[in-house]
Design a protein around this motif. Structure first.
Motif, mmCIF file in Angstrom:
data_model
loop_
_atom_site.group_PDB
_atom_site.id
_atom_site.type_symbol
_atom_site.label_atom_id
_atom_site.label_comp_id
_atom_site.label_asym_id
_atom_site.label_seq_id
_atom_site.Cartn_x
_atom_site.Cartn_y
_atom_site.Cartn_z
ATOM 1 N N UNK A 265 0.858 -1.181 0.000
ATOM 2 C CA UNK A 265 0.000 0.000 0.000
ATOM 3 C C UNK A 265 0.890 1.225 0.000
ATOM 4 N N UNK A 266 0.552 2.194 -0.841
ATOM 5 C CA UNK A 266 1.278 3.459 -0.870
ATOM 6 C C UNK A 266 0.457 4.492 -0.096
ATOM 7 N N UNK A 267 1.077 5.069 0.918
ATOM 8 C CA UNK A 267 0.395 6.049 1.767
ATOM 9 C C UNK A 267 1.152 7.361 1.725
ATOM 10 N N UNK A 268 0.402 8.470 1.727
ATOM 11 C CA UNK A 268 0.991 9.810 1.681
ATOM 12 C C UNK A 268 0.821 10.466 3.052
ATOM 13 N N UNK A 269 1.940 10.744 3.717
ATOM 14 C CA UNK A 269 1.943 11.411 5.013
ATOM 15 C C UNK A 269 2.448 12.837 4.839
ATOM 16 N N UNK A 270 2.098 13.698 5.790
ATOM 17 C CA UNK A 270 2.545 15.084 5.715
ATOM 18 C C UNK A 270 4.049 15.163 5.970
ATOM 19 N N UNK A 271 4.659 16.246 5.475
ATOM 20 C CA UNK A 271 6.108 16.399 5.595
ATOM 21 C C UNK A 271 6.553 16.528 7.051
ATOM 22 N N UNK A 272 5.714 17.100 7.908
ATOM 23 C CA UNK A 272 6.125 17.294 9.295
ATOM 24 C C UNK A 272 6.245 15.965 10.030
ATOM 25 N N UNK A 273 5.615 14.916 9.487
ATOM 26 C CA UNK A 273 5.690 13.595 10.105
ATOM 27 C C UNK A 273 6.862 12.778 9.580
ATOM 28 N N UNK A 274 7.614 13.327 8.643
ATOM 29 C CA UNK A 274 8.713 12.578 8.022
ATOM 30 C C UNK A 274 9.748 12.082 9.028
ATOM 31 N N UNK A 275 10.175 12.877 10.059
ATOM 32 C CA UNK A 275 11.174 12.348 10.999
ATOM 33 C C UNK A 275 10.713 11.132 11.783
ATOM 34 N N UNK A 276 9.405 10.952 11.945
ATOM 35 C CA UNK A 276 8.892 9.822 12.724
ATOM 36 C C UNK A 276 8.699 8.574 11.878
ATOM 37 N N UNK A 277 8.715 8.710 10.552
ATOM 38 C CA UNK A 277 8.476 7.573 9.672
ATOM 39 C C UNK A 277 9.774 6.822 9.425
ATOM 40 N N UNK A 278 9.827 5.580 9.867
ATOM 41 C CA UNK A 278 11.028 4.758 9.744
ATOM 42 C C UNK A 278 10.654 3.402 9.146
#
Length: 406
Positions: A265-278
């Protein structure tokens, strides 16, 4: 709303109970702010803090889908459809014939190439006969040359013994005859070498060229047969015999791979959440095509680039102020357990959550007791998003089928 309700249980509710039963105040609509202002303000502050922590450390998005790529059924050459082998919605294997175009021109070229090879093989047969003929001519020329040399030597010997027996004119004639016979022998040998070179070099090269032309003609003929490059389903297939198709404007249909949209699944998250996405984060998804179901997933890849930052080289400078839309971070999620996506329709709209996990960081002992407690609290707040996702999964069918009017 759920966050407000949870925060009110530890702020507004205790304040109300204290004012009502300890201080004995009767709180009315007009006195609620004056009596419960500390609880209300604390509830709002705690709600904002909780929302910030939850949305930052446990990202959620409503933009998630099982994207897939289709393969157009496009011929390598243009032409009219002569034969159709499949129908709309049919499942085909890789290499299966789909459509055959009119191939009269290609078959004619193939026949001409085969005829050219036959012509060259006939020339090789004639060349071998010519070689045998040149061998006979060489033997004849050698015999004539030997005879003329013998006659010349005999006359020369007679003249040496008796000058009056043979005239000088006779000797000159025999010498010319011997020279002519020797030249005829050299010509016959040269003709033989020419025939040998033609058999060994010229005709094989011409045959190889004709065979290459035959192979090319066969390739062009094969292009008139449109085959399935991969196994999949034939969709939007409406061609009929006599239709004109070409590789630029008129594809024959669309081939959807058998495994399309069933891996991630391809999911689009906001840029401010990028540091938490691992990579390795555990998450959950809920899709409309499989209602009332929560699917556990794992983050397998986080795209390092935001699509809105790309540009294409042109004759104009890029003005970043024109990039009004804020891009998102693309995340790939695969099922945590085998068969997790069974029953999902490729292309489904989904909601996705990703949960931070600080267990290893807590167990490392690098933080104080307060720090470990804070990390535990951050991990525990993930239950808020998990609850929200489950509420959305429960309400989605009701919202779509009942409240939307469909």
């Amino acid at each position: 709303m759920l966050e407000v309700m949870l925060c009110s249980l530890v702020t507004l509710l205790p304040d109300y109970l204290f004012r009502r039963f300890v201080q004995g105040k009767r709180i009315t609509f007009y006195s609620v702010w004056f009596d419960l202002r500390w609880g209300i303000v604390t509830c709002l502050m705690l709600t904002v803090t909780l929302l910030t922590v939850v949305f930052y450390f446990h990202p959620a998005t409503q933009i998630a889908t099982l994207s897939f790529r289709t393969v157009p059924i496009v011929p390598e050459v243009g032409g009219r459809v002569a034969e159709v082998y499949v129908r709309q919605g049919q499942t085909v294997e890789a290499g299966a014939p789909l459509v055959r175009l009119d191939s009269a021109k290609q078959e004619s070229a193939l026949t001409a190439a085969r005829a050219k090879i036959g012509e060259i093989e006939a020339e090789m047969t004639v060349a071998r006969v010519d070689l045998q003929t040149s061998d006979a001519r060489i033997r004849e020329a050698r015999a004539n040359n030997q005879q003329s040399q013998d006659e010349l030597q005999t006359k020369q010997e007679l003249k040496r013994r008796n000058d009056n027996v043979v005239s000088n004119r006779e000797l000159e004639r025999l010498e010319n005859t011997a020279a002519g016979a020797q030249a005829a022998l050299a010509a016959a040998i040269a003709q033989q070498e020419t025939a040998q070179a033609r058999i060994a070099v010229q005709l094989p090269a011409a045959k190889a060229s004709a065979e290459a032309a035959l192979a090319q003609a066969q390739v062009e003929l094969d292009k008139t047969m449109i085959r399935a490059g991969i196994a999949g389903h034939v969709e939007q297939f409406a061609v009929r015999v006599g239709d004109l198709v070409n590789p630029f404007m008129r594809p024959a249909g669309v081939l959807i791979p058998a495994d399309a949209g069933r891996r991630a699944i391809q999911a689009a998250f906001t840029q401010i959440e990028a540091p938490s996405l691992k990579v390795g984060m555990i998450g959950e998804v809920s899709c409309l095509s499989k209602p009332w179901t929560i699917i556990p997933v794992v983050v397998t890849d986080v795209q390092d680039f935001v699509a809105t930052g790309q540009f294409r080289t042109s004759d104009q400078l890029v003005d970043l102020s024109q990039a009004i839309r804020v891009g998102s971070v693309l995340v790939f999620m695969e099922p945590l357990y085998e068969g997790g996506f069974e029953g999902l329709v490729p292309g489904s709209n989904c909601s996705a959550n990703a949960y931070s996990n600080h267990h290893d960081e807590i167990a490392s002992g690098k933080h104080s007791a307060l720090g470990r407690f804070a990390l535990h609290a951050i991990d525990a707040t993930g239950v808020v998003h998990a609850a929200i996702l489950r509420i959305q999964a429960i309400m989605a069918p009701i919202k779509v089928l009942v409240l939307s009017g469909h």
